[in-house]
Design a protein around this motif. Structure first.
Motif, PDB file in Angstrom:
ATOM      1  N   GLU A 144      48.039  44.676  30.996  1.00 42.78           N
ATOM      2  CA  GLU A 144      47.270  43.561  31.563  1.00 42.78           C
ATOM      3  C   GLU A 144      45.884  43.489  30.925  1.00 42.78           C
ATOM      4  O   GLU A 144      45.087  44.431  31.054  1.00 42.78           O
ATOM      5  CB  GLU A 144      47.123  43.726  33.075  1.00 42.78           C
ATOM      6  CG  GLU A 144      46.397  42.586  33.771  1.00 42.78           C
ATOM      7  CD  GLU A 144      46.344  42.770  35.288  1.00 42.78           C
ATOM      8  OE1 GLU A 144      45.819  41.878  35.973  1.00 42.78           O
ATOM      9  OE2 GLU A 144      46.837  43.829  35.784  1.00 42.78           O
ATOM     10  N   ASP A 167      47.254  37.758  33.619  1.00 44.48           N
ATOM     11  CA  ASP A 167      46.613  37.462  34.907  1.00 44.48           C
ATOM     12  C   ASP A 167      45.750  36.233  34.657  1.00 44.48           C
ATOM     13  O   ASP A 167      44.830  36.265  33.846  1.00 44.48           O
ATOM     14  CB  ASP A 167      45.772  38.653  35.382  1.00 44.48           C
ATOM     15  CG  ASP A 167      45.142  38.448  36.751  1.00 44.48           C
ATOM     16  OD1 ASP A 167      45.192  39.374  37.582  1.00 44.48           O
ATOM     17  OD2 ASP A 167      44.585  37.341  36.975  1.00 44.48           O
ATOM     18  N   ASP A 200      48.525  37.839  42.392  1.00 46.73           N
ATOM     19  CA  ASP A 200      47.441  38.828  42.470  1.00 46.73           C
ATOM     20  C   ASP A 200      46.214  38.083  42.959  1.00 46.73           C
ATOM     21  O   ASP A 200      45.530  37.413  42.173  1.00 46.73           O
ATOM     22  CB  ASP A 200      47.180  39.480  41.105  1.00 46.73           C
ATOM     23  CG  ASP A 200      46.061  40.524  41.179  1.00 46.73           C
ATOM     24  OD1 ASP A 200      45.725  41.110  40.141  1.00 46.73           O
ATOM     25  OD2 ASP A 200      45.518  40.727  42.290  1.00 46.73           O
ATOM     26  N   HIS A 231      41.902  36.287  34.270  1.00 42.30           N
ATOM     27  CA  HIS A 231      41.304  37.232  33.321  1.00 42.30           C
ATOM     28  C   HIS A 231      40.892  36.577  32.005  1.00 42.30           C
ATOM     29  O   HIS A 231      40.846  37.239  30.956  1.00 42.30           O
ATOM     30  CB  HIS A 231      42.280  38.389  33.067  1.00 42.30           C
ATOM     31  CG  HIS A 231      42.405  39.290  34.255  1.00 42.30           C
ATOM     32  ND1 HIS A 231      43.130  40.453  34.237  1.00 42.30           N
ATOM     33  CD2 HIS A 231      41.919  39.176  35.513  1.00 42.30           C
ATOM     34  CE1 HIS A 231      43.036  41.048  35.413  1.00 42.30           C
ATOM     35  NE2 HIS A 231      42.305  40.299  36.210  1.00 42.30           N
ATOM     36  N   HIS A 256      50.307  37.639  36.666  1.00 41.55           N
ATOM     37  CA  HIS A 256      49.593  37.772  37.935  1.00 41.55           C
ATOM     38  C   HIS A 256      49.038  36.393  38.216  1.00 41.55           C
ATOM     39  O   HIS A 256      48.067  35.970  37.590  1.00 41.55           O
ATOM     40  CB  HIS A 256      48.469  38.808  37.848  1.00 41.55           C
ATOM     41  CG  HIS A 256      48.938  40.211  38.066  1.00 41.55           C
ATOM     42  ND1 HIS A 256      48.082  41.294  38.026  1.00 41.55           N
ATOM     43  CD2 HIS A 256      50.166  40.729  38.327  1.00 41.55           C
ATOM     44  CE1 HIS A 256      48.764  42.405  38.263  1.00 41.55           C
ATOM     45  NE2 HIS A 256      50.016  42.097  38.440  1.00 41.55           N
TER      46      HIS A 256
HETATM   47 MN    MN Z   1      45.872  41.354  38.068  1.00 41.78          MN
END
Ligand code: MN
Ligand code: LRH
Length: 434
Positions: free
Chosen positions: A223, A258, A331, A261, A285
């Motif tokens: 990730e 994600d 997430d 991010h 995510h």
């Molecule tokens: Mn995450």
């Protein structure tokens, strides 16, 4: 609905009592949409079944109230431990029909694996990827991760971090998981603080030892994250670093995206397409954000972006790109809503984006793209995105024995009030994400 108060929201009879007054209207709406889509040459049932088969994993850390570095305002009936979290996850799945798996975070969810597995199966749940944690120091931990974990300059700290990850794999095996999600906070706050090249080499060396410990049918999901808690450089900062690491580690090392991010305005659907081409798209995510890693509810800020990501996934299926089975996980951090309500509605927002992506007339789109009919190409996507697919989503839930209106059923059950009675308020930490 009054006689439904303080019911068990996982009780199939309760759910069918909630659905009864809504069925006729749903059938009528589904019928209308059936004809609308037929006029567009689309069959609704295969889409509904595809949506019913779409599942997303719940983050165990998402069922408790989240917070920021400034504060956390715990709500009533907070889960006290991983078993309460599983209880809440089972309610989300019973009402949405879309979340049969839970992604645990270790050591936050540390418990005896057999007891965890037994309780999960009693609740109709399975375990998705496990998440390791070398971004915090645990009580009694020998060496600190203040200056990094897998990339720390001290081999003893790297050894400790590698051992923790291998420990997570062993627990995951006992739980029936098939993947380890590896996110590390390692990085620097000052230019010069860390050797950018050597830190990456140390990451590859440490991650290779974790990869070597993976059971043959497991995946390692890498990730990436642009920043936070490191504010100058993060070792696995972007999809490029993640892809380089995955390609150097091996075939079962894949990249996890994600959504939060990335810098604002980054074209994430483009990143998804590149990772698909590299055969390295391992999972997501899902969440939403406006500024940083805000971990807001999926589809709550920019639902078109979510649709465009699913559009690339469906397009890859349409292009028959082989072996594309990304692990879908949420997430999120629920700071001001009931986490169960947010997770139910977020799972539905993913199904909505998927259903809309399945409505895109790909032959027409390809033709417009080929003839550079720009506007008609753009409108081919917008037409799918602006189609109200709610009857498909509700019907898919009904097919799964879930609730036609899951949030109304959840509130009718007064589950949160019941939890408030059963779960005394524990003096929650006043700040931090969990
Ligand atoms: Mn995450
Ligand atoms: C890092 C992250 C990671 C989890 C953590 C809770 O920001 O997205 O996936 O370990 O949140």
């Amino acid at each position: 609905m009054n006689d439904l108060h303080s019911a068990n929201p996982r009780d199939p009879d309760f759910i069918s009592r909630c659905n009864a007054p809504l069925r006729a209207e749903l059938e009528a709406d589904y019928d209308t949409l059936t004809h609308q889509l037929q006029r567009r040459g689309l069959e609704i049932d295969p889409i509904m079944h595809a949506v019913a088969d779409f599942h997303v994993a719940i983050p165990s850390w998402g069922v408790g109230t989240g917070g920021t570095r400034f504060a956390r305002f715990p709500g009533p009936g907070e889960p006290r431990d991983v078993f309460d979290k599983l209880e809440d996850c089972a309610v989300i799945h019973a009402l949405s029909g879309a979340t049969p798996t839970v992604s645990l975070h270790l050591p936050w969810d540390q418990a005896e694996p057999r007891a965890l597995r037994e309780r999960a199966s009693e609740l109709g749940l399975r375990f998705a990827a496990v998440n390791s944690n070398t971004f915090q120091d645990q009580r009694g931990q020998a060496l600190s991760y203040k200056f990094g974990s897998l990339t720390h300059t001290d081999p003893a700290v790297r050894e400790q971090a590698v051992a923790h990850n291998i420990g997570c794999i062993r627990i995951g095996e006992a739980l029936g998981s098939k993947a380890l999600t590896l996110w590390i906070a390692d990085g620097a706050n000052f230019p010069g603080q860390q050797h950018l090249a050597y830190a990456f080499e140390r990451y590859l060396e440490s991650a290779a030892r974790i990869y070597a410990a993976l059971p043959a049918d497991w995946q390692l999901l890498i990730e990436h994250k642009m920043y936070e808690p490191a504010f100058y450089a993060t070792v696995i900062q972007d999809w490029g670093s993640s892809l380089m690491a995955a390609q150097s580690l091996g075939t079962r090392a894949l990249c996890l995206v994600d959504l939060g991010h990335h810098a604002p305005h980054v074209n994430i659907e483009m990143i998804v397409t590149r990772l698909i081409r590299a055969g390295k798209l391992g999972g997501f995510h899902f969440n939403d954000s406006k500024y940083g890693d805000d971990d807001l509810d999926a589809g709550s800020i920019d639902p078109y972006r979510l649709f465009l990501i699913f559009n690339e996934l469906v397009d890859a299926q349409w292009r028959r790109v082989g072996a594309l089975q990304p692990a879908h996980m949420l997430d999120q951090s629920h700071n001001v809503t009931d986490p169960i309500e947010s997770l139910i509605s977020s799972a539905i927002e993913l199904q909505r984006a998927y259903a809309q992506a399945l409505l895109v007339d790909r032959a027409q789109l390809a033709d417009c793209q080929q003839r550079n009919d720009v506007l008609m190409a753009a409108l081919a996507l917008k037409r799918a995105f602006t189609t109200d697919v709610a009857p498909i989503l509700a019907r898919a839930r009904l097919e799964r024995g879930a609730a036609i209106d899951p949030l109304a059923a959840y509130r009718a059950s007064a589950y949160r009030k019941q939890c408030a009675k059963l779960r005394p308020v524990k003096d929650g930490s006043r700040s931090g994400i969990v």
